[in-house]
Design a protein around this motif. Structure first.
Motif, PDB file in Angstrom:
ATOM      1  N   THR A 437     -83.127 -32.904  49.348  1.00  0.00           N
ATOM      2  CA  THR A 437     -83.502 -31.490  49.370  1.00  0.00           C
ATOM      3  C   THR A 437     -82.327 -30.624  48.942  1.00  0.00           C
ATOM      4  O   THR A 437     -81.180 -31.062  48.887  1.00  0.00           O
ATOM      5  CB  THR A 437     -83.947 -31.060  50.777  1.00  0.00           C
ATOM      6  OG1 THR A 437     -82.809 -31.106  51.663  1.00  0.00           O
ATOM      7  CG2 THR A 437     -85.039 -31.973  51.314  1.00  0.00           C
ATOM      8  N   HIS A 438     -82.633 -29.356  48.646  1.00  0.00           N
ATOM      9  CA  HIS A 438     -81.585 -28.428  48.241  1.00  0.00           C
ATOM     10  C   HIS A 438     -80.520 -28.298  49.328  1.00  0.00           C
ATOM     11  O   HIS A 438     -79.311 -28.292  49.038  1.00  0.00           O
ATOM     12  CB  HIS A 438     -82.173 -27.040  47.964  1.00  0.00           C
ATOM     13  CG  HIS A 438     -83.483 -27.063  47.250  1.00  0.00           C
ATOM     14  ND1 HIS A 438     -83.675 -27.775  46.088  1.00  0.00           N
ATOM     15  CD2 HIS A 438     -84.664 -26.464  47.525  1.00  0.00           C
ATOM     16  CE1 HIS A 438     -84.922 -27.604  45.687  1.00  0.00           C
ATOM     17  NE2 HIS A 438     -85.536 -26.828  46.548  1.00  0.00           N
ATOM     18  N   LEU A 439     -80.956 -28.192  50.584  1.00  0.00           N
ATOM     19  CA  LEU A 439     -80.009 -27.972  51.671  1.00  0.00           C
ATOM     20  C   LEU A 439     -79.174 -29.210  51.953  1.00  0.00           C
ATOM     21  O   LEU A 439     -78.008 -29.102  52.355  1.00  0.00           O
ATOM     22  CB  LEU A 439     -80.757 -27.523  52.929  1.00  0.00           C
ATOM     23  CG  LEU A 439     -81.484 -26.171  52.813  1.00  0.00           C
ATOM     24  CD1 LEU A 439     -82.126 -25.796  54.139  1.00  0.00           C
ATOM     25  CD2 LEU A 439     -80.532 -25.074  52.353  1.00  0.00           C
ATOM     26  N   GLN A 440     -79.746 -30.400  51.765  1.00  0.00           N
ATOM     27  CA  GLN A 440     -78.945 -31.616  51.902  1.00  0.00           C
ATOM     28  C   GLN A 440     -77.874 -31.682  50.820  1.00  0.00           C
ATOM     29  O   GLN A 440     -76.743 -32.094  51.074  1.00  0.00           O
ATOM     30  CB  GLN A 440     -79.861 -32.839  51.814  1.00  0.00           C
ATOM     31  CG  GLN A 440     -80.740 -33.036  53.042  1.00  0.00           C
ATOM     32  CD  GLN A 440     -81.783 -34.120  52.843  1.00  0.00           C
ATOM     33  OE1 GLN A 440     -82.093 -34.494  51.709  1.00  0.00           O
ATOM     34  NE2 GLN A 440     -82.345 -34.619  53.934  1.00  0.00           N
ATOM     35  N   ARG A 441     -78.225 -31.251  49.635  1.00  0.00           N
ATOM     36  CA  ARG A 441     -77.259 -31.239  48.530  1.00  0.00           C
ATOM     37  C   ARG A 441     -76.104 -30.288  48.831  1.00  0.00           C
ATOM     38  O   ARG A 441     -74.937 -30.609  48.589  1.00  0.00           O
ATOM     39  CB  ARG A 441     -77.969 -30.832  47.237  1.00  0.00           C
ATOM     40  CG  ARG A 441     -77.108 -30.913  46.006  1.00  0.00           C
ATOM     41  CD  ARG A 441     -77.927 -30.818  44.736  1.00  0.00           C
ATOM     42  NE  ARG A 441     -77.064 -30.895  43.564  1.00  0.00           N
ATOM     43  CZ  ARG A 441     -77.504 -31.049  42.319  1.00  0.00           C
ATOM     44  NH1 ARG A 441     -78.797 -31.150  42.092  1.00  0.00           N
ATOM     45  NH2 ARG A 441     -76.653 -31.105  41.307  1.00  0.00           N
ATOM     46  N   VAL A 442     -76.427 -29.124  49.371  1.00  0.00           N
ATOM     47  CA  VAL A 442     -75.384 -28.159  49.743  1.00  0.00           C
ATOM     48  C   VAL A 442     -74.494 -28.746  50.826  1.00  0.00           C
ATOM     49  O   VAL A 442     -73.263 -28.598  50.792  1.00  0.00           O
ATOM     50  CB  VAL A 442     -76.020 -26.844  50.206  1.00  0.00           C
ATOM     51  CG1 VAL A 442     -74.962 -25.900  50.778  1.00  0.00           C
ATOM     52  CG2 VAL A 442     -76.752 -26.159  49.051  1.00  0.00           C
ATOM     53  N   GLY A 443     -75.077 -29.434  51.797  1.00  0.00           N
ATOM     54  CA  GLY A 443     -74.307 -30.011  52.889  1.00  0.00           C
ATOM     55  C   GLY A 443     -73.294 -31.043  52.408  1.00  0.00           C
ATOM     56  O   GLY A 443     -72.170 -31.106  52.915  1.00  0.00           O
ATOM     57  N   VAL A 444     -73.666 -31.865  51.427  1.00  0.00           N
ATOM     58  CA  VAL A 444     -72.726 -32.837  50.858  1.00  0.00           C
ATOM     59  C   VAL A 444     -71.518 -32.123  50.276  1.00  0.00           C
ATOM     60  O   VAL A 444     -70.362 -32.533  50.465  1.00  0.00           O
ATOM     61  CB  VAL A 444     -73.423 -33.687  49.775  1.00  0.00           C
ATOM     62  CG1 VAL A 444     -72.402 -34.549  49.030  1.00  0.00           C
ATOM     63  CG2 VAL A 444     -74.495 -34.567  50.394  1.00  0.00           C
ATOM     64  N   GLY A 445     -71.771 -31.015  49.569  1.00  0.00           N
ATOM     65  CA  GLY A 445     -70.671 -30.248  48.987  1.00  0.00           C
ATOM     66  C   GLY A 445     -69.733 -29.678  50.032  1.00  0.00           C
ATOM     67  O   GLY A 445     -68.509 -29.664  49.847  1.00  0.00           O
ATOM     68  N   LEU A 446     -70.268 -29.216  51.157  1.00  0.00           N
ATOM     69  CA  LEU A 446     -69.429 -28.646  52.213  1.00  0.00           C
ATOM     70  C   LEU A 446     -68.510 -29.707  52.828  1.00  0.00           C
ATOM     71  O   LEU A 446     -67.343 -29.424  53.137  1.00  0.00           O
ATOM     72  CB  LEU A 446     -70.311 -28.016  53.297  1.00  0.00           C
ATOM     73  CG  LEU A 446     -71.158 -26.812  52.877  1.00  0.00           C
ATOM     74  CD1 LEU A 446     -71.954 -26.279  54.066  1.00  0.00           C
ATOM     75  CD2 LEU A 446     -70.290 -25.706  52.283  1.00  0.00           C
ATOM     76  N   VAL A 447     -69.025 -30.911  52.997  1.00  0.00           N
ATOM     77  CA  VAL A 447     -68.193 -31.992  53.541  1.00  0.00           C
ATOM     78  C   VAL A 447     -67.050 -32.320  52.579  1.00  0.00           C
ATOM     79  O   VAL A 447     -65.882 -32.461  52.980  1.00  0.00           O
ATOM     80  CB  VAL A 447     -69.050 -33.244  53.810  1.00  0.00           C
ATOM     81  CG1 VAL A 447     -68.162 -34.427  54.174  1.00  0.00           C
ATOM     82  CG2 VAL A 447     -70.042 -32.982  54.934  1.00  0.00           C
ATOM     83  N   LEU A 448     -67.359 -32.427  51.302  1.00  0.00           N
ATOM     84  CA  LEU A 448     -66.348 -32.768  50.309  1.00  0.00           C
ATOM     85  C   LEU A 448     -65.284 -31.684  50.184  1.00  0.00           C
ATOM     86  O   LEU A 448     -64.112 -31.982  49.930  1.00  0.00           O
ATOM     87  CB  LEU A 448     -67.008 -33.013  48.949  1.00  0.00           C
ATOM     88  CG  LEU A 448     -67.894 -34.256  48.855  1.00  0.00           C
ATOM     89  CD1 LEU A 448     -68.575 -34.335  47.492  1.00  0.00           C
ATOM     90  CD2 LEU A 448     -67.077 -35.520  49.098  1.00  0.00           C
TER      91      LEU A 448
END
Length: 620
Positions: A437-448
């Motif tokens: 999902t869009h929000l899961q994709r955003v979450g990966v970026g925040l971790v990185l």
């Protein structure tokens, strides 16, 4: 033929009639522009306040799709050659030519970038309410060219540049006026373009047709790739020319590329599906807030069926239970005829739900700001670090400002891999058409991004240790570790945000909503400036030198590594905050999806089955 008559030949003019005719003249201009773009035969009525409705798009064989977007990709490639090159190198221009100190040049750079991305809201607002997205892009493109011209003039003539003064800022008077006017015009033009162009590209796919709707996610990936490709050329070539040959030559190249991009996007006009401008999205939001306040003492009915909803043909969004206080705006006052009620007194359920959608988006938007504050450090402090590192590759001297090319190269390689490999693979496991999902994709970026800031701190510790204790400059490419990780983070987050805001927004607010992804960048840059000032003011009280972590001209005496780790800790806390809001968010799913263009109500076709859209919401 339209005739607008204003009784200007009489000695006394009735003010109400004058305003009435001026309003008609404005509507004439507005719909004439729309008709020119769409090939529609618009017509102004007899001063009546006709509501806007939706009409399904009449797709011609040559319109829309990726064929139309090739012009947009080419335009963004060319425009970003100069725009991103300036993002990377202006910190040096401010420091070496305009003579700001280290913190002053970094703060001015982040303020400039923050303003540029904040002004995307202006482009999004205008393209939703007053001009179509193509015309908005062209208007702001010309504005950007004017800014480049002023930059060329000041960078070419040394008499227009300030002299070194040893203070935080040395630019004053007329020179300051020319300086701030030039960067303001570039910021306004570049921001306005980015507020309109993503929605223009996504509009080329008919949301009602599944075979076209599935391409929207791919469009945003390829849009980012075109931006990244232009950025790579700019950071390698334009930055080198600016720092090694002359700043004026670098700005001339930026101007030429931006002008070529405008010509290309204009040539694509026969192929575009262009949405006609409609009601002001900000005005619709304000009407809901005002009506809610006016009905503050009225109790919200238990059944949403008792709330007011329009019977006209337009996109309908069903009622949701979140933000019930806003439902007060849809309560019809006793004795008031719904057909003639002012929107400042009562709004429709759909209009209220539009405001609810925007309200639900806000925590997601705010949760991504800190990541962009981290990004600002890579475009300021890390570039300044690069000056004190070994920039040689054999006999070739690499400008420090070109180091941001590393994450851009990673993104250029990874975007096609993500599109053609990861998405199909993830789709098999998750069943989601986009893999995640869009929000899961955003979450990966925040971790990185948190990992990137942690590594950046360790790299700065090594750089200072080698320089101070061994009088040795480590290679510039030590910076590539955290740059590369942040490039991957940006690939996940920026595309995820743009698609999220486009798909979740009401049809009449998609340019403005897409601008929210750039707004996150803007606030992140401003927050970076505030952090620098705050950190300096607090830490200066406890250091032996009485200078803050980032103060002074000697970076070897600063504590940039502590600032990086401070941002890493905040990023971890911010990710926990994001998880809460992402789980709380309610997605809007379209059952009969409405991707229809605004026109006057009198032009709605007889086929009503294509005019009505119903939406539902689901938990993330």
């Amino acid at each position: 033929m339209y005739h607008v008559m204003i009784p200007g030949t009489y000695p006394f003019i009735n003010t109400r009639n004058l305003l009435h005719h001026l309003h008609k003249a404005f509507l004439l201009l507005k719909y004439s522009l729309s008709s020119y773009t769409m090939g529609l035969d618009s017509e102004i009525g007899n001063g009546s306040n006709k509501e806007l409705a939706y009409e399904s798009m009449k797709k011609q064989e040559r319109e829309g799709g990726f064929k139309a977007n090739y012009f947009i990709f080419a335009m963004m490639f060319l425009d970003n050659i100069g725009f991103v090159a300036n993002m990377a190198s202006l910190v040096l221009y401010f420091m070496l030519v305009i003579h700001f100190d280290i913190s002053g040049s970094a703060t001015t750079t982040t303020n400039y970038l923050g303003t540029a991305f904040l002004l995307t809201l202006v482009g999004g607002f205008i393209s939703d309410a007053y001009m179509n997205r193509l015309h908005t892009t062209l208007l702001f493109g010309v504005t950007e060219l004017l800014g480049y011209m002023l930059l060329i003039i000041q960078s070419h003539y040394t008499k227009l540049q300030p002299l070194p003064c040893g203070e935080s800022t040395c630019v004053h008077g007329t020179k300051a006026l020319l300086f701030y006017a030039s960067i303001s015009l570039v910021a306004l033009g570049g921001g306005g373009i980015r507020g309109a162009i993503p929605a223009l590209g996504a509009d080329q796919f008919n949301y009602k047709k599944p075979e076209e709707r599935k391409h929207i996610a791919s469009f945003f990936n390829w849009l980012l790739l075109s931006i990244t490709g232009g950025a790579v050329v700019g950071v390698i070539f334009v930055v080198y020319v600016s720092t090694m040959v002359g700043w004026d030559i670098g700005f001339i190249i930026s101007l030429s590329c931006a002008a070529a991009g405008l010509v290309i996007v204009a040539l694509g006009k026969p192929y575009y599906r262009v949405r006609v401008a409609g009601e002001s999205p900000l005005l619709r939001v304000l009407q809901v807030l005002v009506a809610s306040v006016k009905n503050w003492r009225v109790q919200v009915p238990q059944s949403p069926d008792e709330l007011h909803e329009s019977t006209k043909k337009r996109e309908r969004i069903p009622h949701t239970d979140q933000f019930r206080l806003l439902d007060k705006a849809a309560i019809l006052p006793n004795g008031v005829d719904a057909a003639i009620a002012s929107k400042w007194k009562v709004c429709t359920v759909t209009q209220v739900e539009e405001v609810k959608i925007l309200s639900r988006m806000m925590p997601i938007l705010l949760s991504t700001i800190l990541m962009n504050t981290c990004l600002a450090q890579l475009q300021t402090l890390s570039v300044q670090q690069g000056i004190l590192m070994d920039t040689r590759i054999g006999s070739f001297n690499v400008p420090a400002a070109t180091i941001p090319v590393i994450p851009l190269l990673f993104m250029s390689v990874l975007i096609p891999i993500y599109e053609f490999t990861f998405v199909p693979l993830l789709r098999k496991f998750t069943g989601h058409p986009n893999g995640i999902t869009h929000l899961q994709r955003v979450g990966v970026g925040l971790v990185l991004s948190a990992i990137s800031m942690t590594i950046a701190g360790f790299v700065e510790v090594k750089r200072k240790h080698e320089f101070i204790h061994h009088n040795h400059k480590i290679s510039l490419f030590w910076l590539s570790f955290h740059y590369a990780i942040f490039g991957i983070a940006d690939m996940f987050t920026l595309v995820g945000l743009m698609e999220f805001f486009y798909r979740e927004a009401p049809a009449g607010m998609r340019s403005l909503s897409t601008s929210f992804s750039w707004l996150s960048l803007s606030i992140g840059y401003y927050l970076s400036s505030a952090f620098v000032e705050l950190i300096n003011s607090i830490t200066g009280k406890y250091t032996h030198s009485k200078l803050g972590w980032l103060e002074g001209l000697d970076m070897n005496k600063n504590h940039i590594e502590l600032f990086y780790w401070f941002l890493a800790i905040l990023s971890v806390l911010n990710f926990a905050n994001y998880l809460f809001w992402a789980n709380w968010y309610t997605y809007k799913n379209d059952v009969t999806v409405d991707e229809e263009m605004l026109i006057k109500a009198g032009q709605v076709g007889a086929d009503e089955s294509n005019s009505l859209s119903v939406s539902t919401v689901s938990r993330n």
